[in-house]
Scaffold this motif. Structure first.
Motif, PDB file in Angstrom:
ATOM      1  N   ILE A  16      19.153 -20.026 -22.753  1.00 17.92           N
ATOM      2  CA  ILE A  16      20.516 -20.130 -22.232  1.00 17.92           C
ATOM      3  C   ILE A  16      21.201 -18.776 -22.284  1.00 17.92           C
ATOM      4  O   ILE A  16      21.869 -18.368 -21.340  1.00 17.92           O
ATOM      5  N   PHE A  17      21.024 -18.050 -23.387  1.00 19.09           N
ATOM      6  CA  PHE A  17      21.633 -16.734 -23.519  1.00 19.09           C
ATOM      7  C   PHE A  17      21.075 -15.776 -22.476  1.00 19.09           C
ATOM      8  O   PHE A  17      21.807 -15.037 -21.833  1.00 19.09           O
ATOM      9  N   SER A  20      22.456 -16.632 -19.087  1.00 21.74           N
ATOM     10  CA  SER A  20      23.859 -16.226 -18.946  1.00 21.74           C
ATOM     11  C   SER A  20      23.962 -14.723 -18.735  1.00 21.74           C
ATOM     12  O   SER A  20      24.814 -14.256 -17.976  1.00 21.74           O
ATOM     13  N   PHE A  23      22.950 -14.124 -15.012  1.00 12.34           N
ATOM     14  CA  PHE A  23      23.998 -14.522 -14.079  1.00 12.34           C
ATOM     15  C   PHE A  23      25.224 -13.624 -14.191  1.00 12.34           C
ATOM     16  O   PHE A  23      25.927 -13.410 -13.206  1.00 12.34           O
ATOM     17  N   THR A  24      25.482 -13.089 -15.372  1.00  9.62           N
ATOM     18  CA  THR A  24      26.593 -12.145 -15.524  1.00  9.62           C
ATOM     19  C   THR A  24      26.322 -10.883 -14.720  1.00  9.62           C
ATOM     20  O   THR A  24      27.215 -10.354 -14.053  1.00  9.62           O
ATOM     21  N   ASP A  27      26.846 -11.638 -11.084  1.00 15.52           N
ATOM     22  CA  ASP A  27      28.245 -11.847 -10.733  1.00 15.52           C
ATOM     23  C   ASP A  27      29.039 -10.562 -10.686  1.00 15.52           C
ATOM     24  O   ASP A  27      30.131 -10.536 -10.118  1.00 15.52           O
ATOM     25  N   ALA A  47      30.549 -13.911 -21.160  1.00 14.52           N
ATOM     26  CA  ALA A  47      29.515 -14.914 -20.872  1.00 14.52           C
ATOM     27  C   ALA A  47      29.013 -15.554 -22.163  1.00 14.52           C
ATOM     28  O   ALA A  47      28.809 -16.772 -22.226  1.00 14.52           O
ATOM     29  N   ALA A  48      28.832 -14.751 -23.209  1.00 11.41           N
ATOM     30  CA  ALA A  48      28.374 -15.305 -24.497  1.00 11.41           C
ATOM     31  C   ALA A  48      29.434 -16.219 -25.095  1.00 11.41           C
ATOM     32  O   ALA A  48      29.110 -17.266 -25.669  1.00 11.41           O
ATOM     33  N   ASN A  50      31.666 -18.004 -23.447  1.00 12.45           N
ATOM     34  CA  ASN A  50      31.637 -19.260 -22.694  1.00 12.45           C
ATOM     35  C   ASN A  50      30.426 -20.101 -23.067  1.00 12.45           C
ATOM     36  O   ASN A  50      30.523 -21.320 -23.186  1.00 12.45           O
ATOM     37  N   MET A  51      29.283 -19.455 -23.267  1.00  8.96           N
ATOM     38  CA  MET A  51      28.090 -20.177 -23.662  1.00  8.96           C
ATOM     39  C   MET A  51      28.282 -20.836 -25.029  1.00  8.96           C
ATOM     40  O   MET A  51      27.920 -21.996 -25.234  1.00  8.96           O
TER      41      MET A  51
END
Length: 73
Positions: A16-17, A20, A23-24, A27, A47-48, A50-51
């Motif tokens: 997941i990290f 993210s 995707f960061t 973006d 991002a971290a 939000n995760m």
């Protein structure tokens, strides 16, 4: 590979990290010439954060579900 739940849990967190982070980077606007390491670090931090919020929410939901299941039995 053994059936170790903690290893699978940390592997899931790592994936997941990593996603993210990927995707960061996608973006971010590549046309911005002023992207500094500070800006990249800030974006990764957001991002971290939000995760971690999502993971904390899922942990609370699971904890409530387990408690409700234990009370109903």
């Amino acid at each position: 590979m053994t059936n170790d739940k903690t290893l699978r849990f940390f592997l899931m967190l790592f994936c997941i990290f990593l996603l993210s982070l990927i995707f960061t980077v996608f973006d971010m606007s590549f046309s911005d010439v002023n992207s500094t390491p500070y800006n990249l670090g800030y974006a990764v931090g957001v991002a971290a954060r939000n995760m971690l919020k999502i993971l904390a929410t899922l942990a609370i939901v699971k904890m409530v579900y387990v408690k409700m299941k234990a009370v109903s039995e």
